[in-house]
Design a protein around this motif. Sequence first.
Motif, PDB file in Angstrom:
ATOM      1  N   GLN A  12     -83.607  33.474  46.590  1.00  0.00           N
ATOM      2  CA  GLN A  12     -82.601  32.929  47.501  1.00  0.00           C
ATOM      3  C   GLN A  12     -82.882  31.472  47.822  1.00  0.00           C
ATOM      4  O   GLN A  12     -81.975  30.639  47.875  1.00  0.00           O
ATOM      5  CB  GLN A  12     -82.555  33.741  48.801  1.00  0.00           C
ATOM      6  N   TYR A  16     -80.161  28.527  47.152  1.00  0.00           N
ATOM      7  CA  TYR A  16     -79.529  27.829  48.257  1.00  0.00           C
ATOM      8  C   TYR A  16     -80.210  26.513  48.622  1.00  0.00           C
ATOM      9  O   TYR A  16     -79.756  25.824  49.522  1.00  0.00           O
ATOM     10  CB  TYR A  16     -79.465  28.743  49.476  1.00  0.00           C
ATOM     11  N   PRO A  67     -77.338  31.467  53.791  1.00  0.00           N
ATOM     12  CA  PRO A  67     -76.904  32.664  54.521  1.00  0.00           C
ATOM     13  C   PRO A  67     -77.907  33.188  55.541  1.00  0.00           C
ATOM     14  O   PRO A  67     -77.519  33.789  56.542  1.00  0.00           O
ATOM     15  CB  PRO A  67     -76.665  33.689  53.398  1.00  0.00           C
ATOM     16  N   PRO A 141     -69.691  37.157  54.830  1.00  0.00           N
ATOM     17  CA  PRO A 141     -70.934  36.968  54.070  1.00  0.00           C
ATOM     18  C   PRO A 141     -70.724  36.626  52.602  1.00  0.00           C
ATOM     19  O   PRO A 141     -71.436  35.771  52.050  1.00  0.00           O
ATOM     20  CB  PRO A 141     -71.653  38.318  54.243  1.00  0.00           C
ATOM     21  N   GLU A 142     -69.746  37.274  51.948  1.00  0.00           N
ATOM     22  CA  GLU A 142     -69.526  37.009  50.524  1.00  0.00           C
ATOM     23  C   GLU A 142     -68.978  35.605  50.313  1.00  0.00           C
ATOM     24  O   GLU A 142     -69.366  34.905  49.364  1.00  0.00           O
ATOM     25  CB  GLU A 142     -68.574  38.056  49.946  1.00  0.00           C
ATOM     26  N   SER A 145     -71.764  33.061  51.050  1.00  0.00           N
ATOM     27  CA  SER A 145     -72.843  33.116  50.068  1.00  0.00           C
ATOM     28  C   SER A 145     -72.526  32.214  48.885  1.00  0.00           C
ATOM     29  O   SER A 145     -73.434  31.699  48.215  1.00  0.00           O
ATOM     30  CB  SER A 145     -73.068  34.557  49.592  1.00  0.00           C
ATOM     31  N   GLU A 146     -71.241  31.979  48.623  1.00  0.00           N
ATOM     32  CA  GLU A 146     -70.823  31.057  47.563  1.00  0.00           C
ATOM     33  C   GLU A 146     -70.745  29.622  48.074  1.00  0.00           C
ATOM     34  O   GLU A 146     -71.224  28.695  47.425  1.00  0.00           O
ATOM     35  CB  GLU A 146     -69.469  31.494  46.998  1.00  0.00           C
ATOM     36  N   LYS A 149     -74.073  27.706  48.508  1.00  0.00           N
ATOM     37  CA  LYS A 149     -74.859  27.339  47.336  1.00  0.00           C
ATOM     38  C   LYS A 149     -74.841  25.828  47.125  1.00  0.00           C
ATOM     39  O   LYS A 149     -75.603  25.288  46.324  1.00  0.00           O
ATOM     40  CB  LYS A 149     -74.328  28.050  46.089  1.00  0.00           C
TER      41      LYS A 149
END
Length: 236
Positions: A12, A16, A67, A141-142, A145-146, A149
Motif C-alpha cells: 500500500q 499510494y 486510504p 472507499p473504492e 482508493s483510485e 493513488k
Amino acid sequence: MSERRHAGVVRQREIYSRVPPQKRAFDIGLCLLLLIPALPVIAAIWTAVRLNDGPPAFYKARRMKAPRKRFTLWKFRTMAHRRGPEMGVSGGDKRHRITTIGRKLRSSRLDELPQLFNVLTGDMSFVGPRPPARRYVRMFPELYSEVLKCRTGITGLATVMFHAHEEWLLRSCKSAKETEAVYIRRCVPRKARLDLIYRDNWSIGLDLYLLYLTAGKFLPLPGKRLKRLKAKSRRR
C-alpha cells in the motif's frame, strides 16, 4: 505483525506514495523559489489574523493522502471559532462564520499559502486531487482508493474546472445536513472523475498548464480558456 499483513502494508505504501521523480523535483524547486517572497506575506497575514480575530491564526485540518494515512493540512483560519470539531465541507450554513479577513483570503486563495510547507514535506504536490477528509474516504472507499493513488495537491484539474461550480452548489445550502447531501451527491463523483482523468494523463506539461490556469484566475494572463473560466466564475 504477520508477514502477509506486513507485505500488504508495504504494498500500500508503494502504491499510494509513488510520485514521479521529476514531479517531486519540480515541486521542491518551485516551492523553494516561492517561499522567498511568500514568507513575508505569510508573516503579514498571520499577524493580521491574530490581531483581528485572535489566536490561532492557522487552521489545522486532518486530511488523507492515502486510504489509511492522514496528515495535517495547514491553512490560515478564515472562520470564527465554534465548539467541537469541524464537520463536513463549507456551505451556506457556515457563511455567517467567515470573518472579514477570511473572506478576502478565500477569494484570493491566500488562505492556502501555508500549504507550501505541506508541499515541501512531501505530503502534497502543487498539482493533484484536493486531499479529502477521512469521512468521505470511508464513505467512498473504492473511489478514493483510485483517486489517492495520485499525490494530493493545492490545485488540480477538478479545482480548475469544478471549484466555482461547487461553491455555487453549496452556497444556497441552509444546514449542515443539506450541505453534506449536496456535496456527496453532486460534487464528490464529478470531482473524482476529473481527478482520475488527471491521474491517467499526468505530465509535467499538464501540471504547468493547470498552474497557469490557476494563476490566471487572479492575474491578468492571456488565454482563451482562461477567459471562459473567468466568465463562468462571474456568472456564478
